[in-house]
Enzyme design. Structure first.
Site, PDB file in Angstrom:
ATOM      1  N   HIS A  19     -87.676  73.470 -63.001  1.00 36.68           N
ATOM      2  CA  HIS A  19     -87.770  73.807 -64.410  1.00 36.68           C
ATOM      3  C   HIS A  19     -87.765  75.320 -64.601  1.00 36.68           C
ATOM      4  CE1 HIS A  19     -89.612  69.690 -65.771  1.00 36.68           C
ATOM      5  NE2 HIS A  19     -88.458  69.571 -65.151  1.00 36.68           N
TER       6      HIS A  19
ATOM      7  N   GLU B 186     -89.943  77.462 -65.766  1.00 37.51           N
ATOM      8  CA  GLU B 186     -91.110  78.220 -65.314  1.00 37.51           C
ATOM      9  C   GLU B 186     -91.074  78.450 -63.805  1.00 37.51           C
ATOM     10  OE1 GLU B 186     -92.653  75.382 -68.607  1.00 37.51           O
ATOM     11  OE2 GLU B 186     -90.979  75.518 -67.188  1.00 37.51           O
TER      12      GLU B 186
ATOM     13  N   CYS C  43     -94.721  71.278 -68.986  1.00 34.28           N
ATOM     14  CA  CYS C  43     -95.091  69.897 -68.686  1.00 34.28           C
ATOM     15  C   CYS C  43     -96.385  69.857 -67.875  1.00 34.28           C
ATOM     16  CB  CYS C  43     -93.959  69.185 -67.939  1.00 34.28           C
ATOM     17  SG  CYS C  43     -93.532  69.921 -66.350  1.00 34.28           S
TER      18      CYS C  43
ATOM     19  N   CYS D 225     -95.417  72.016 -64.550  1.00 35.46           N
ATOM     20  CA  CYS D 225     -95.275  73.473 -64.686  1.00 35.46           C
ATOM     21  C   CYS D 225     -96.556  74.135 -65.175  1.00 35.46           C
ATOM     22  CB  CYS D 225     -94.126  73.801 -65.644  1.00 35.46           C
ATOM     23  SG  CYS D 225     -92.511  73.318 -64.995  1.00 35.46           S
TER      24      CYS D 225
ATOM     25  N   LEU E  39     -59.926  62.511 -73.473  1.00 39.38           N
ATOM     26  CA  LEU E  39     -61.344  62.681 -73.794  1.00 39.38           C
ATOM     27  C   LEU E  39     -62.120  63.342 -72.656  1.00 39.38           C
ATOM     28  CD1 LEU E  39     -62.076  59.282 -75.593  1.00 39.38           C
ATOM     29  CD2 LEU E  39     -61.270  61.427 -76.587  1.00 39.38           C
TER      30      LEU E  39
ATOM     31  N   GLU F 224     -65.042  61.723 -82.353  1.00 40.91           N
ATOM     32  CA  GLU F 224     -63.793  62.425 -82.641  1.00 40.91           C
ATOM     33  C   GLU F 224     -62.792  61.589 -83.437  1.00 40.91           C
ATOM     34  OE1 GLU F 224     -61.776  64.763 -79.836  1.00 40.91           O
ATOM     35  OE2 GLU F 224     -63.542  65.830 -79.142  1.00 40.91           O
TER      36      GLU F 224
END
Length: 369
Positions: free
Chosen positions: A71, A73, A105, A114, A234, A312
């Site tokens: 993450h 942090e 978290c 974290c 796509l 789309e």
């Protein structure tokens, strides 16, 4: 002093560093879903409980780079350790402020909590942009920091953080993906020829921008007629990034196997009324004929942890989402050229958020009011 009050008017110093953290968070676009985008900036020096404009300096930065990996942090703390070495970093971190765009978290997931990391390195102050609505967090991260005698402030650039993580917040709070409707229309309001034949409407730069958008969303959706007449791939060909999951509406399973969407080159979901079946990179999902088709489709996408969808076309599909109020954002390219006749563009809705010139094309962005 410990504080958990909201700060709608952040100090210029706090706002400046949080802005940098938000900018870092955007580097995770297209790579971290279904996790949120998060950035972290660690700044040395404190004065009267806040980073001083004169002595505050960035000693570490990080962002969440990829789902399942470290993450923001963690990456920011590691950046401090790399820059200064473990011995010299320890006293710097003990007097530092961490600016984090989203509440740290406090639970074990694919990575350790974290909040515990920030406590272990004895940071003095943590400034948070947004509380995390995820039930696994939902204030526990902030409470964990407070209980460790870390000063906590929240709400700095909160609205900017909400916009940054609008996909994540929509998935958590509304139990559905964030839905973006996109189309290109001529100056006289048509999206295709009268026979549904595809015709280039937007210019090359606008088309490249669409490929960038595709890489930022989890999925891209088209209806039966668009798949049949346009035979779209796509994917992301004109911009670096991941290909989204393709989502195709094919209620009666009429699409021939020669179409690009059935080539198995990327994961593709086909929503229909006839069968459940798996093939290589192709999943056929049968919906209940007695229920609302699009509502069921959106619910199923949410259960598959698809956090955002770029729709789309075509016009009937776009209008279907509009009529059910199943949308969050509309992006329209309006060309300066006219077609004279053709398939009318969907109606516009919502509040105009932005207007931009893309080499002669007018890009209009609307959000729900």
């Amino acid at each position: 002093m410990i504080s958990t009050q909201q700060f709608p008017d952040a100090t210029s110093v706090d706002a400046r560093f949080m802005k940098r953290a938000l900018d870092l968070a955007t580097l995770g676009y297209g790579a971290v879903s279904p996790n949120p985008l998060v950035g972290c900036v660690i700044v040395s020096g404190r004065s009267a409980g806040a980073v001083d404009a004169q002595d505050g300096r960035v000693i570490g930065e990080g962002w969440h780079q990829k789902y399942g990996e470290a993450h923001a942090e963690v990456n920011a703390i590691n950046d401090v350790l790399r820059r200064y070495g473990e011995t010299d970093a320890a006293p710097l971190l003990a007097e530092a402020t961490a600016y984090v765009t989203l509440e740290p978290c406090a639970h074990w997931g694919k990575t350790p909590p974290c909040a515990e990391l920030l406590i272990r390195h004895r940071l003095r102050r943590v400034v948070v942009g947004n509380d995390d609505p995820n039930p696994l967090v939902a204030g526990r991260g902030i409470q964990t920091l407070i209980e460790a005698d870390i000063e906590v402030e929240t709400g700095v650039l909160r609205e900017k953080g909400c916009w940054l993580n609008r996909r994540f917040f929509t998935a958590v709070e509304k139990n559905r993906p964030y839905i973006v409707l996109k189309w290109a229309q001529s100056a006289d309001g048509f999206v295709a020829r009268p026979d549904f034949g595809a015709v280039p409407i937007s210019n090359a730069l606008s088309q490249q921008l669409v490929h960038k958008w595709r890489g930022e969303e989890d999925a891209i959706l088209v209806g039966t007629r668009t798949a049949l007449h346009d035979n779209p791939r796509l994917n992301v060909r004109h911009w670096p990034g991941r290909d989204p999951v393709r989502v195709v509406i094919d209620r009666q399973r009429v699409l021939p196997s020669t179409l690009h969407v059935l080539d198995g080159s990327q994961p593709t979901l086909f929503y229909n009324l006839l069968e459940n079946r798996e093939a290589e990179n192709l999943t056929f999902v049968q919906l209940d004929a007695a229920g609302d088709f699009l509502t069921q489709l959106v619910t199923d996408l949410h259960h598959r942890r698809i956090q955002s969808v770029l729709v789309e076309g075509g016009t009937a599909t776009l209008e279907g989402f509009l009529n059910r109020n199943l949308w969050d954002e509309i992006r329209v390219f309006r060309s300066s050229d006219s077609l004279g006749a053709g398939i009318p563009a969907p109606r516009l809705a919502g509040q105009l958020l932005a207007r931009e010139d893309i080499l002669g094309d007018e890009l209009l962005i609307f959000v729900r009011e």
